[in-house]
Design a protein around this motif. Structure first.
Motif, PDB file in Angstrom:
ATOM      1  N   ALA A  12     -96.133  11.827  44.644  1.00 32.32           N
ATOM      2  CA  ALA A  12     -95.316  10.802  44.588  1.00 32.32           C
ATOM      3  C   ALA A  12     -95.201  10.249  44.036  1.00 32.32           C
ATOM      4  O   ALA A  12     -95.951  10.097  43.729  1.00 32.32           O
ATOM      5  CB  ALA A  12     -95.278  10.266  46.332  1.00 32.32           C
ATOM      6  N   GLY A  13     -94.219  10.308  43.575  1.00 33.41           N
ATOM      7  CA  GLY A  13     -93.563   8.590  42.114  1.00 33.41           C
ATOM      8  C   GLY A  13     -94.028   9.198  40.152  1.00 33.41           C
ATOM      9  O   GLY A  13     -94.375   8.755  39.765  1.00 33.41           O
ATOM     10  N   SER A  14     -94.589  11.302  41.001  1.00 31.82           N
ATOM     11  CA  SER A  14     -95.000  11.444  39.572  1.00 31.82           C
ATOM     12  C   SER A  14     -93.884  11.693  38.777  1.00 31.82           C
ATOM     13  O   SER A  14     -92.954  12.851  39.012  1.00 31.82           O
ATOM     14  CB  SER A  14     -96.047  12.078  40.170  1.00 31.82           C
ATOM     15  N   ARG A  15     -93.914  12.108  37.320  1.00 32.99           N
ATOM     16  CA  ARG A  15     -93.086  12.332  36.614  1.00 32.99           C
ATOM     17  C   ARG A  15     -93.502  13.961  35.615  1.00 32.99           C
ATOM     18  O   ARG A  15     -94.945  14.199  35.248  1.00 32.99           O
ATOM     19  CB  ARG A  15     -92.062  11.955  35.532  1.00 32.99           C
ATOM     20  N   PHE A  16     -93.043  14.847  35.467  1.00 32.11           N
ATOM     21  CA  PHE A  16     -93.082  16.071  34.480  1.00 32.11           C
ATOM     22  C   PHE A  16     -92.008  16.855  33.834  1.00 32.11           C
ATOM     23  O   PHE A  16     -91.158  16.738  34.001  1.00 32.11           O
ATOM     24  CB  PHE A  16     -94.135  17.284  35.283  1.00 32.11           C
ATOM     25  N   ASP A  17     -92.005  16.430  32.202  1.00 34.12           N
ATOM     26  CA  ASP A  17     -91.389  16.541  31.111  1.00 34.12           C
ATOM     27  C   ASP A  17     -91.506  18.160  30.596  1.00 34.12           C
ATOM     28  O   ASP A  17     -91.995  18.091  29.596  1.00 34.12           O
ATOM     29  CB  ASP A  17     -91.331  16.040  29.774  1.00 34.12           C
TER      30      ASP A  17
END
Length: 110
Positions: A12-17
């Motif tokens: 939850a709330g994480s990001r991944f480019d």
């Protein structure tokens, strides 16, 4: 041949480019690890869960090394540089796991 899996949970709330990972981090990792016995890398980027919601995992990468010792040496020499690049593409820490491909263990007629 051993397989090292790097699993990136979609917390939850994480990001991944995924673009950065695919075009920058993966080639960088390959250049660093190849001299230590990295055979190949295969990555699956998470698109969606079966019900259309966000995927449980941002990505799963599989790195093939001849031996565990080769992987351990690669990480001893290059691990700090690889992990220093994490903030450029994600806010999660990958879960690493050692494994083998099940089909390699199955013998005809067994």
């Amino acid at each position: 041949m051993i397989r090292i899996l790097a699993v990136y949970p979609n917390d939850a709330g994480s990001r991944f480019d995924g673009d950065y990972y695919r075009h920058c981090h993966a080639p960088f990792a390959h250049r660093l690890l190849a001299p230590f016995g990295l055979d190949s890398v295969r990555t699956v980027l998470g698109g969606a869960a079966l019900d259309g919601t966000s995927p449980a995992y941002w990505a799963v990468s599989e790195m093939l090394f001849a031996t565990r010792a080769a992987f351990d040496e690669a990480m001893a020499q290059c691990g700090a540089a690889l992990f220093a690049d994490l903030p450029n593409y994600t806010t999660v820490t990958p879960v690493l796991q050692v494994g083998t491909l099940a089909e390699e263990d199955i013998k005809e007629g067994a």
